[in-house]
Design a protein around this motif. Structure first.
Motif, PDB file in Angstrom:
ATOM      1  N   ARG A 237       0.810  -1.218   0.000  1.00 33.16           N
ATOM      2  CA  ARG A 237       0.000   0.000   0.000  1.00 33.16           C
ATOM      3  C   ARG A 237       0.847   1.272   0.000  1.00 33.16           C
ATOM      4  O   ARG A 237       0.526   2.245  -0.670  1.00 33.16           O
ATOM      5  CB  ARG A 237      -0.935   0.001   1.213  1.00 33.16           C
ATOM      6  N   SER A 238       1.962   1.248   0.741  1.00 31.05           N
ATOM      7  CA  SER A 238       2.787   2.459   0.798  1.00 31.05           C
ATOM      8  C   SER A 238       3.362   2.803  -0.575  1.00 31.05           C
ATOM      9  O   SER A 238       3.510   3.975  -0.912  1.00 31.05           O
ATOM     10  CB  SER A 238       3.910   2.297   1.820  1.00 31.05           C
ATOM     11  N   ARG A 239       3.665   1.782  -1.376  1.00 34.11           N
ATOM     12  CA  ARG A 239       4.187   2.023  -2.734  1.00 34.11           C
ATOM     13  C   ARG A 239       3.118   2.677  -3.597  1.00 34.11           C
ATOM     14  O   ARG A 239       3.379   3.604  -4.341  1.00 34.11           O
ATOM     15  CB  ARG A 239       4.637   0.688  -3.337  1.00 34.11           C
ATOM     16  N   VAL A 240       1.887   2.175  -3.499  1.00 40.19           N
ATOM     17  CA  VAL A 240       0.773   2.764  -4.242  1.00 40.19           C
ATOM     18  C   VAL A 240       0.564   4.206  -3.799  1.00 40.19           C
ATOM     19  O   VAL A 240       0.392   5.100  -4.624  1.00 40.19           O
ATOM     20  CB  VAL A 240      -0.506   1.925  -4.064  1.00 40.19           C
ATOM     21  N   SER A 241       0.610   4.455  -2.501  1.00 43.93           N
ATOM     22  CA  SER A 241       0.414   5.813  -1.981  1.00 43.93           C
ATOM     23  C   SER A 241       1.472   6.765  -2.513  1.00 43.93           C
ATOM     24  O   SER A 241       1.161   7.907  -2.876  1.00 43.93           O
ATOM     25  CB  SER A 241       0.453   5.800  -0.453  1.00 43.93           C
ATOM     26  N   LYS A 242       2.721   6.319  -2.575  1.00 42.40           N
ATOM     27  CA  LYS A 242       3.799   7.170  -3.091  1.00 42.40           C
ATOM     28  C   LYS A 242       3.589   7.490  -4.564  1.00 42.40           C
ATOM     29  O   LYS A 242       3.817   8.626  -5.009  1.00 42.40           O
ATOM     30  CB  LYS A 242       5.157   6.491  -2.888  1.00 42.40           C
ATOM     31  N   ILE A 243       3.174   6.496  -5.336  1.00 36.37           N
ATOM     32  CA  ILE A 243       2.938   6.722  -6.765  1.00 36.37           C
ATOM     33  C   ILE A 243       1.803   7.715  -6.965  1.00 36.37           C
ATOM     34  O   ILE A 243       1.905   8.646  -7.774  1.00 36.37           O
ATOM     35  CB  ILE A 243       2.649   5.385  -7.477  1.00 36.37           C
ATOM     36  N   VAL A 244       0.734   7.546  -6.224  1.00 34.66           N
ATOM     37  CA  VAL A 244      -0.414   8.454  -6.348  1.00 34.66           C
ATOM     38  C   VAL A 244      -0.024   9.865  -5.911  1.00 34.66           C
ATOM     39  O   VAL A 244      -0.355  10.841  -6.581  1.00 34.66           O
ATOM     40  CB  VAL A 244      -1.617   7.920  -5.536  1.00 34.66           C
ATOM     41  N   SER A 245       0.723   9.981  -4.816  1.00 34.22           N
ATOM     42  CA  SER A 245       1.173  11.298  -4.353  1.00 34.22           C
ATOM     43  C   SER A 245       2.051  11.972  -5.388  1.00 34.22           C
ATOM     44  O   SER A 245       1.919  13.171  -5.647  1.00 34.22           O
ATOM     45  CB  SER A 245       1.934  11.165  -3.040  1.00 34.22           C
ATOM     46  N   LYS A 246       2.971  11.206  -5.974  1.00 36.87           N
ATOM     47  CA  LYS A 246       3.852  11.758  -6.994  1.00 36.87           C
ATOM     48  C   LYS A 246       3.036  12.274  -8.177  1.00 36.87           C
ATOM     49  O   LYS A 246       3.290  13.357  -8.706  1.00 36.87           O
ATOM     50  CB  LYS A 246       4.844  10.699  -7.471  1.00 36.87           C
ATOM     51  N   PHE A 247       2.032  11.506  -8.586  1.00 32.33           N
ATOM     52  CA  PHE A 247       1.200  11.924  -9.708  1.00 32.33           C
ATOM     53  C   PHE A 247       0.416  13.186  -9.369  1.00 32.33           C
ATOM     54  O   PHE A 247       0.312  14.103 -10.188  1.00 32.33           O
ATOM     55  CB  PHE A 247       0.247  10.798 -10.115  1.00 32.33           C
ATOM     56  N   GLU A 248      -0.121  13.256  -8.159  1.00 27.66           N
ATOM     57  CA  GLU A 248      -0.887  14.435  -7.761  1.00 27.66           C
ATOM     58  C   GLU A 248      -0.014  15.679  -7.675  1.00 27.66           C
ATOM     59  O   GLU A 248      -0.438  16.773  -8.018  1.00 27.66           O
ATOM     60  CB  GLU A 248      -1.574  14.184  -6.417  1.00 27.66           C
ATOM     61  N   GLU A 249       1.231  15.527  -7.222  1.00 31.14           N
ATOM     62  CA  GLU A 249       2.137  16.666  -7.068  1.00 31.14           C
ATOM     63  C   GLU A 249       2.737  17.125  -8.388  1.00 31.14           C
ATOM     64  O   GLU A 249       2.885  18.318  -8.626  1.00 31.14           O
ATOM     65  CB  GLU A 249       3.268  16.304  -6.111  1.00 31.14           C
ATOM     66  N   THR A 250       3.117  16.178  -9.238  1.00 34.12           N
ATOM     67  CA  THR A 250       3.871  16.530 -10.443  1.00 34.12           C
ATOM     68  C   THR A 250       3.104  16.323 -11.737  1.00 34.12           C
ATOM     69  O   THR A 250       3.532  16.798 -12.780  1.00 34.12           O
ATOM     70  CB  THR A 250       5.167  15.702 -10.528  1.00 34.12           C
ATOM     71  N   GLY A 251       2.006  15.568 -11.684  1.00 38.51           N
ATOM     72  CA  GLY A 251       1.284  15.247 -12.907  1.00 38.51           C
ATOM     73  C   GLY A 251       1.976  14.164 -13.713  1.00 38.51           C
ATOM     74  O   GLY A 251       1.648  13.936 -14.872  1.00 38.51           O
TER      75      GLY A 251
END
Length: 89
Positions: free
Chosen positions: A44-58
């Motif tokens: 789950r933490s890996r998924v959360s990091k990917i989603v956060s990265k996408f939200e921050e940087t597109g």
């Protein structure tokens, strides 16, 4: 931690953010792990990091690592030798 392709990272972002009834990261992990049982499990933490990265940087790509010249590398090694208990960051 498995090394994920850009395509797989995009798939994760879509599943979590825009998928049908998949707002929970754990559900995305479960589906991805079911789809790819031969790979190391995605947590789950890996998924959360990917989603956060996408939200921050597109974007889901990793940022390029900075190039460090030889002189700087040597200075870092000398500093670490002189102060072995200091942080390496």
């Amino acid at each position: 931690m498995p090394n994920l392709t850009e395509r797989k990272r995009i798939e994760i972002s879509i599943m979590v953010e825009y998928g049908d009834k998949l707002p929970i990261h754990q559900e995305a992990c479960y589906l991805l792990n079911q789809e790819h049982p031969h790979r190391a499990p995605i947590v789950r933490s890996r998924v959360s990091k990917i989603v956060s990265k996408f939200e921050e940087t597109g974007n889901v790509r990793d940022l390029p690592r900075p190039n460090i010249d030889q002189e700087t590398k040597l200075n870092i090694l000398l500093e670490a030798e002189e102060n072995p208990h200091a942080s390496t960051r």
